[in-house]
Design an enzyme around this catalytic site. Structure first.
Site, mmCIF file in Angstrom:
data_model
loop_
_atom_site.group_PDB
_atom_site.id
_atom_site.type_symbol
_atom_site.label_atom_id
_atom_site.label_comp_id
_atom_site.label_asym_id
_atom_site.label_seq_id
_atom_site.Cartn_x
_atom_site.Cartn_y
_atom_site.Cartn_z
ATOM 1 N N HIS A 344 0.798 -1.232 0.000
ATOM 2 C CA HIS A 344 0.000 0.000 0.000
ATOM 3 C C HIS A 344 0.823 1.271 0.000
ATOM 4 C CE1 HIS A 344 -3.996 -1.837 0.856
ATOM 5 N NE2 HIS A 344 -3.257 -2.755 1.476
ATOM 6 N N LYS A 535 -8.545 13.868 4.650
ATOM 7 C CA LYS A 535 -7.677 12.700 4.656
ATOM 8 C C LYS A 535 -6.653 12.905 5.753
ATOM 9 C CE LYS A 535 -6.665 13.812 0.257
ATOM 10 N NZ LYS A 535 -6.736 12.626 -0.574
ATOM 11 N N ARG A 536 -5.840 11.866 6.059
ATOM 12 C CA ARG A 536 -4.767 12.067 7.026
ATOM 13 C C ARG A 536 -3.905 13.254 6.608
ATOM 14 N NH1 ARG A 536 -4.243 8.080 11.251
ATOM 15 N NH2 ARG A 536 -2.294 9.134 11.710
ATOM 16 N N LYS A 541 0.672 14.557 0.961
ATOM 17 C CA LYS A 541 -0.702 14.823 0.501
ATOM 18 C C LYS A 541 -0.915 16.314 0.216
ATOM 19 C CE LYS A 541 -2.607 10.836 3.085
ATOM 20 N NZ LYS A 541 -3.201 9.942 2.071
ATOM 21 N N THR A 643 -8.659 6.448 -2.116
ATOM 22 C CA THR A 643 -9.997 5.856 -2.289
ATOM 23 C C THR A 643 -11.045 6.937 -2.060
ATOM 24 O OG1 THR A 643 -9.799 5.089 -0.006
ATOM 25 C CG2 THR A 643 -9.457 3.455 -1.749
ATOM 26 N N LYS A 647 -14.774 8.042 -4.019
ATOM 27 C CA LYS A 647 -16.036 8.344 -3.332
ATOM 28 C C LYS A 647 -16.570 9.708 -3.761
ATOM 29 C CE LYS A 647 -14.179 5.659 0.476
ATOM 30 N NZ LYS A 647 -13.371 5.728 1.722
#
Ligand code: 26W
Length: 796
Positions: A344, A535-536, A541, A643, A647
């Protein structure tokens, strides 16, 4: 319900609290799936079906009441029944604590997969740990993150069945006794110095339309019972107490890090504890069914969710060879044919390794077995003629570089017949980077399985207005066959349909606006563009890039008081690992900027920024259906898949994103015109980093970025502590590892393309509809079908 309230909760209607009603409702719902659960279990035995075991240290489940009712098709019946008793189902829904037994994407993926495996009627079981405390609760005090223990079990858990009779001993420490067998072979018996007992707790997982029900089996740690303890403690009850605490510590709390391994002994104990209990349990089931350990691989497929359960490879070898008397070679063949492994992440700091010394002490027999596997592996390479020193040291199970460490990724790779990445780009990079040498030696082993999400939770349950519209327009069958979403394409230009699509979005936005006001006291206008990054919090990110753009946009608005701008609401949510200082500082910065911007009348209300605390699955279910724009802006090559991106697109948000992870495949499906792609590609990122990541020239060439950085560094957003961000801005200037500065102008320009599209509402709605229409492929049912056919060899 009434019966459950009376006889299980033990209250009458007059005394029942809302929580009592929740428990009664959950139990009554559970009752309805038990017959199907028992029937599924029987069928699995009767048909002697091949079984799939999903081993994961994380299952990020969220709430189960509406999810279970939806899959059983009982939501409306339950709503009516409760209404007759004067109780509101939506009020009960909100009382259920989230099961937050995971950190982020990897844990939520495991939960979506459980739903899809049940839906596809695969004889599957999830195995994990029943943590007493899930992921910490986040609060913000003056914009700083604080962590508090989470307590999801404090009022019990209505979905779980304790199985006190299903227990296994799990050993630690101790020594190995060797003896020579009659045939001259050596036999090894591990005599552990400590024994922990794993106790099973089962949660039924019901698939779509309630046809099949699987089990999620989570292990709780206990000390051996008092009688057995006494033998060791000779009546020392205080000592026995501390042994109990030591044992129970194993399932006390989820490790709250989603990238850097803790490297703590307790974490390795967790990993071995659940891997061993799960393997013992599945072998016992297999032996009851077939009586032949040698047929294990014919009947069983085990998926390793990242390397966290990879010690299971050595444990299965131990069980086969030491306990069941299988020869080494055959045991290895069985092991490889049984396991497969999902990677992952490529982040080097996230790859698990364990000090050899710790492994030798905690799991001495496993360390021997790992050495044997390694010797065999390196011998094979020499036979193949691939034995140059560089290759041998790069593929060895032992990293000899700074203190000897066992590489869990290598162990998982060698012990598996298939290894997969989680998006097309990520799988390609797995072949080129972390497992480059392995890929040369085993060219057929690495495959791709692009992630997916369950449309039951993320569309049907989270977005009732849109779900109703879909059922009205293309028929409710779309929830059985998501491919039928494509039928929406022909309505993309239909103004009447566009209006209804927009009205559904508007309803969700109004609901989110209420949540925002309740949680952070900021009024936001549902007519504005809702832009979400949830998100985290991680440097890769790039929440920082988003904040910088917000600052630049703010400066533009106040510099041009007469100009029209498309009104925006920027929504952030996410947790930072407690020890990740830079991530916590980024949270503080987002909050500092929000405070100044939201209070400045010069913005004319054109920009609002909110950071919603304590992001979890339930909050995601509120934000995603209400979003117009989905921020997926990681440094290319660093987000394995994502992911959340799927969504959002499913719920009609347009994506602004880099060519990273599954964004690449989302673009292929929704079409270039319906997504805003910007920035460096993974290759360009690599080249850039090779050249050096000093960003001074880049900043000098971008007046807008320079101005935003000047304001932040100068304390405009932190008047109480003007130097708060000096170091952050410095790092970005001289050592821009995540290419925030390099991508800034491209991001800014992409955001202006977003504005332009937004101003043309017809065009926006068209794109939004086309997103929903074209992302059916990202259903986790499709993903699981691929795993079943290409990795597990089970019929679907
Ligand atoms: C050992 C510490 C640790 C814990 C968790 C290291 C790494 C992890 C995970 C790999 C973090 C994670 O959740 N990864 C995410 O997995 C998702 C599901 O495949 C992907 O969509 C995300 O891109 C990836 O970051």
């Amino acid at each position: 319900m009434q019966r459950r309230l009376t006889y299980t909760v033990g209250k009458d209607n007059a005394d029942a609290s809302p929580r009592d009603w929740f428990v009664a409702t959950a139990l009554a719902t559970r009752d309805r799936l038990v017959p199907s659960w028992l029937a599924s279990t029987k069928r699995n035995y009767r048909e002697d079906r091949r079984r799939v075991y999903y081993l994961s240290l994380e299952f990020l489940i969220g709430r189960l009441l509406i999810d279970t009712l939806t899959n059983l098709g009982l939501t409306e019946a339950m709503r009516d029944a409760l209404a007759e008793l004067g109780v509101d189902l939506d009020m009960l829904r909100a009382l259920e604590p989230d099961a937050a037994l995971g950190n982020g994407g990897l844990g939520r993926l495991a939960a979506c997969f459980m739903d899809s495996m049940a839906t596809l009627e695969i004889a599957a079981m999830g195995y994990g740990i029943r943590y007493d405390h899930g992921l910490f609760r986040q609060t913000l005090k003056d914009g700083w993150q604080h962590e508090y223990p989470e307590d999801w079990l404090s009022f019990g858990n209505s979905w779980q069945f304790p199985r006190p009779e299903i227990t296994y001993d799990v050993g630690f420490f101790g020594h190995i006794e060797s003896s020579r067998l009659a045939d001259g072979m050596l036999a090894h018996v591990w005599r552990p110095g400590e024994t922990i007992v794993a106790v099973a707790y089962d949660t039924p997982v019901v698939g779509w339309r309630g046809k099949h029900v699987n089990t999620l089996r989570l292990w709780s740690a206990r000390a051996p019972d008092a009688l057995r303890l006494d033998a060791f403690n000779q009546g020392d009850h205080v000592g026995a107490q501390s042994e109990q605490a030591r044992a129970e510590a194993i399932s006390k709390v989820l490790y709250p890090s989603d990238s850097t391994p803790a490297g703590q002994e307790l974490r390795l104990r967790q990993e071995y504890f659940f891997a061993s209990a799960s393997l013992q349990d599945l072998i016992r089931r297999h032996m009851r069914q077939t009586g032949d350990i040698r047929r294990l691989a014919d009947k069983v497929a085990i998926q390793l969710n990242d390397t966290h359960p990879a010690i299971g490879v050595a444990e299965l070898m131990r069980l086969l060879v030491d306990v069941h008397g299988v020869g080494w070679k055959e045991a290895w063949r069985i092991t490889q044919a049984t396991f497969s492994y999902t990677n992952h992440t490529l982040l080097p700091e996230a790859l698990e390794t364990w000090p050899v010394q710790l492994m030798e002490r905690l799991l001495p027999r496993h360390m021997q077995i790992i050495y044997l596997i390694n010797a065999m592996h390196l011998d094979l390479l020499r036979e193949k003629g691939a034995s140059d020193a560089a290759t041998l040291s790069s593929v060895s199970l032992i990293d000899e570089r700074n203190g000897r460490h066992v590489r869990m990724g290598h162990l998982a790779f060698l012990g598996s017949h298939k290894v997969n990445g989680v998006s097309a780009l990520h799988s390609a990079l797995v072949k080129e980077t972390v497992f480059k040498d392995f890929h040369r030696l085993y060219p057929d082993r690495i495959v791709n399985k692009t992630n997916g999400v369950t449309f039951r939770r993320w569309l049907l349950e989270a977005n009732p207005p849109l779900s109703r519209l879909l059922a009205d327009t293309i028929g409710a069958g779309v929830f059985d066959e998501p491919e039928r979403l494509i039928e929406l394409e022909k309505f993309a230009d239909d103004v009447e349909f566009q209006n209804r699509f927009a009205a559904a979005k508007r309803e969700n936005k109004a609901r989110l606006a209420t949540t925002v006001f309740e949680r952070v006291g900021v009024r936001v206008d549902p007519a504005a563009l809702f832009d979400a990054q949830i998100k985290r919090i991680h440097e890769y990110k790039r929440q920082l890039l988003n904040v910088l753009e917000a600052v630049a946009f703010y400066q533009d608005i106040i510099a041009q008081p007469a100009r029209e701008f498309a009104p925006r609401v920027k929504i952030f949510a996410g947790k930072a690992a407690a020890s990740y200082h830079q991530a916590k500082l980024i949270i503080k910065l987002a909050n500092d900027v929000a405070k100044v911007v939201n209070a400045d009348p010069a913005t004319r209300g054109l920009l609002k920024i909110v950071f919603l605390p304590n992001y979890n699955v339930s909050l995601a279910e509120t934000i995603i259906p209400a979003a117009d724009l989905s921020e997926q802006i990681s440094t290319a090559g660093m987000e394995a898949s994502g992911t959340g991106n799927m969504k959002f697109a499913l719920n009609g948000a347009l994506t602004i994103g880099t060519l990273d992870g599954a964004n690449v495949e989302i673009r292929e499906r929704v079409g270039d015109d319906n997504i805003f792609i910007f920035g460096l590609t993974a290759r360009e990122v690599e080249e850039c980093r090779a050249k050096g990541i000093d960003a001074r020239e880049t900043i000098a060439a971008s007046p807008r970025l320079a101005e935003a950085l000047r304001a932040i560094a100068g304390g405009v957003f932190s008047p109480d502590d003007p130097h708060r961000y000096a170091q952050l801005v410095d790092t970005l200037t001289y050592y821009d590892h995540f290419l925030v500065a390099k991508d800034f102008d491209a991001y800014w320009e992409a955001q202006r393309r977003v504005d332009a599209r937004w101003r043309d509402q017809k065009a926006w709605r068209r794109s939004s509809i086309l997103n929903t229409a074209r992302v059916a492929w990202f259903s986790s049912d499709r993903t699981i079908r691929e795993y079943a056919q290409e990795i597990w060899n089970v019929a679907v």
